[in-house]
Design a protein around this motif. Sequence first.
Motif, PDB file in Angstrom:
ATOM      1  N   THR A   1     -37.112  14.121  47.732  1.00 26.79           N
ATOM      2  CA  THR A   1     -37.931  12.945  47.514  1.00 26.79           C
ATOM      3  C   THR A   1     -39.099  12.988  48.467  1.00 26.79           C
ATOM      4  N   THR A   2     -40.311  12.839  47.931  1.00 19.46           N
ATOM      5  CA  THR A   2     -41.516  12.791  48.733  1.00 19.46           C
ATOM      6  C   THR A   2     -42.038  11.373  48.720  1.00 19.46           C
ATOM      7  N   THR A   3     -42.336  10.823  49.893  1.00 20.16           N
ATOM      8  CA  THR A   3     -42.857   9.460  49.975  1.00 20.16           C
ATOM      9  C   THR A   3     -44.212   9.500  50.656  1.00 20.16           C
ATOM     10  N   THR A   4     -45.190   8.824  50.065  1.00 14.91           N
ATOM     11  CA  THR A   4     -46.532   8.742  50.625  1.00 14.91           C
ATOM     12  C   THR A   4     -46.920   7.279  50.714  1.00 14.91           C
ATOM     13  N   THR A   5     -47.424   6.865  51.871  1.00 13.76           N
ATOM     14  CA  THR A   5     -47.888   5.490  52.034  1.00 13.76           C
ATOM     15  C   THR A   5     -49.405   5.506  52.087  1.00 13.76           C
ATOM     16  N   THR A   6     -50.023   4.658  51.281  1.00 11.85           N
ATOM     17  CA  THR A   6     -51.476   4.573  51.220  1.00 11.85           C
ATOM     18  C   THR A   6     -51.899   3.142  51.524  1.00 11.85           C
ATOM     19  N   THR A   7     -52.893   2.987  52.385  1.00 14.38           N
ATOM     20  CA  THR A   7     -53.438   1.660  52.665  1.00 14.38           C
ATOM     21  C   THR A   7     -54.872   1.639  52.183  1.00 14.38           C
ATOM     22  N   GLN A   8     -55.192   0.636  51.363  1.00 17.72           N
ATOM     23  CA  GLN A   8     -56.535   0.509  50.822  1.00 17.72           C
ATOM     24  C   GLN A   8     -57.116  -0.839  51.236  1.00 17.72           C
ATOM     25  N   THR A   9     -58.418  -0.849  51.465  1.00 12.77           N
ATOM     26  CA  THR A   9     -59.097  -2.100  51.767  1.00 12.77           C
ATOM     27  C   THR A   9     -60.069  -2.390  50.640  1.00 12.77           C
ATOM     28  N   HIS A  10     -59.956  -3.606  50.063  1.00  7.70           N
ATOM     29  CA  HIS A  10     -60.827  -4.008  48.972  1.00  7.70           C
ATOM     30  C   HIS A  10     -61.216  -5.465  49.217  1.00  7.70           C
ATOM     31  N   ASN A  11     -62.524  -5.732  49.343  1.00 11.84           N
ATOM     32  CA  ASN A  11     -63.022  -7.093  49.626  1.00 11.84           C
ATOM     33  C   ASN A  11     -62.309  -7.704  50.830  1.00 11.84           C
ATOM     34  N   ASN A  12     -62.205  -6.916  51.896  1.00 13.70           N
ATOM     35  CA  ASN A  12     -61.568  -7.351  53.143  1.00 13.70           C
ATOM     36  C   ASN A  12     -60.094  -7.716  52.979  1.00 13.70           C
ATOM     37  N   THR A  13     -59.473  -7.303  51.895  1.00  5.58           N
ATOM     38  CA  THR A  13     -58.044  -7.521  51.682  1.00  5.58           C
ATOM     39  C   THR A  13     -57.351  -6.179  51.815  1.00  5.58           C
ATOM     40  N   ARG A  14     -56.380  -6.138  52.676  1.00  7.11           N
ATOM     41  CA  ARG A  14     -55.671  -4.887  52.912  1.00  7.11           C
ATOM     42  C   ARG A  14     -54.422  -4.839  52.036  1.00  7.11           C
ATOM     43  N   THR A  15     -54.297  -3.769  51.262  1.00  7.35           N
ATOM     44  CA  THR A  15     -53.100  -3.599  50.440  1.00  7.35           C
ATOM     45  C   THR A  15     -52.438  -2.287  50.823  1.00  7.35           C
ATOM     46  N   SER A  16     -51.147  -2.231  50.670  1.00  6.08           N
ATOM     47  CA  SER A  16     -50.408  -1.032  51.007  1.00  6.08           C
ATOM     48  C   SER A  16     -49.531  -0.663  49.821  1.00  6.08           C
ATOM     49  N   SER A  17     -49.467   0.617  49.501  1.00  4.68           N
ATOM     50  CA  SER A  17     -48.603   1.058  48.415  1.00  4.68           C
ATOM     51  C   SER A  17     -47.786   2.248  48.887  1.00  4.68           C
ATOM     52  N   VAL A  18     -46.592   2.357  48.349  1.00  2.00           N
ATOM     53  CA  VAL A  18     -45.708   3.466  48.673  1.00  2.00           C
ATOM     54  C   VAL A  18     -45.484   4.262  47.394  1.00  2.00           C
ATOM     55  N   SER A  19     -45.869   5.537  47.422  1.00  6.53           N
ATOM     56  CA  SER A  19     -45.690   6.418  46.271  1.00  6.53           C
ATOM     57  C   SER A  19     -44.554   7.380  46.559  1.00  6.53           C
ATOM     58  N   MET A  20     -43.788   7.672  45.525  1.00 10.11           N
ATOM     59  CA  MET A  20     -42.667   8.594  45.697  1.00 10.11           C
ATOM     60  C   MET A  20     -42.368   9.307  44.392  1.00 10.11           C
ATOM     61  N   LYS A  21     -41.483  10.270  44.466  1.00 14.92           N
ATOM     62  CA  LYS A  21     -40.984  10.981  43.286  1.00 14.92           C
ATOM     63  C   LYS A  21     -39.585  10.464  42.997  1.00 14.92           C
ATOM     64  N   VAL A  22     -39.288  10.264  41.711  1.00 16.94           N
ATOM     65  CA  VAL A  22     -37.971   9.823  41.275  1.00 16.94           C
ATOM     66  C   VAL A  22     -37.348  10.951  40.471  1.00 16.94           C
ATOM     67  N   LEU A  23     -36.092  11.271  40.769  1.00 15.95           N
ATOM     68  CA  LEU A  23     -35.372  12.322  40.057  1.00 15.95           C
ATOM     69  C   LEU A  23     -34.602  11.707  38.902  1.00 15.95           C
ATOM     70  N   ILE A  24     -34.764  12.272  37.703  1.00 22.16           N
ATOM     71  CA  ILE A  24     -34.125  11.746  36.493  1.00 22.16           C
ATOM     72  C   ILE A  24     -33.170  12.799  35.938  1.00 22.16           C
ATOM     73  N   THR A  25     -31.922  12.387  35.686  1.00 17.31           N
ATOM     74  CA  THR A  25     -30.949  13.239  34.997  1.00 17.31           C
ATOM     75  C   THR A  25     -30.470  12.489  33.760  1.00 17.31           C
ATOM     76  N   LEU A  26     -30.016  13.220  32.754  1.00 19.63           N
ATOM     77  CA  LEU A  26     -29.670  12.600  31.474  1.00 19.63           C
ATOM     78  C   LEU A  26     -28.298  13.015  30.959  1.00 19.63           C
ATOM     79  N   HIS A  27     -27.657  12.088  30.269  1.00 23.65           N
ATOM     80  CA  HIS A  27     -26.497  12.391  29.439  1.00 23.65           C
ATOM     81  C   HIS A  27     -26.461  11.354  28.322  1.00 23.65           C
TER      82      HIS A  27
END
Length: 104
Positions: free
Chosen positions: A1-27
């Motif tokens: 699992t890879t996790t990346t945290t990104t912080t963006q500033t838009h109109n003086n509002t700070r937002t934070s997002s966490v991106s990751m990979k999800v593993l999917i298996t099926l039956h």
Amino acid sequence: TTTTTTTQTHNNTRTSSVSMKVLITLHALKLKNVAGAFKGTSDPYAVVTQVANEPGTTPKVLGKTEIIKNNLSPHWTTRFEADYELGKPTRINVGVYDEVKKKG
């Protein structure tokens, strides 16, 4: 699992997002036999697609499982990775099909 945290500033509002990979298996359990009369049991496989979340983006096919011969409750070993952003809906489509051999 890879996790990346990104912080963006838009109109003086700070937002934070966490991106990751999800593993999917099926039956699958108790699939309908669609092989046809006198043709035995279905040979199922699945195609996994990450559905586009925003207008202007395209769906991303994550891959196809192996074909499981003569089995209506397959446990596929193929694994898929999907991008996921914490808190943002992510849709995955799984299509299950029967392998059809053409006689030639």
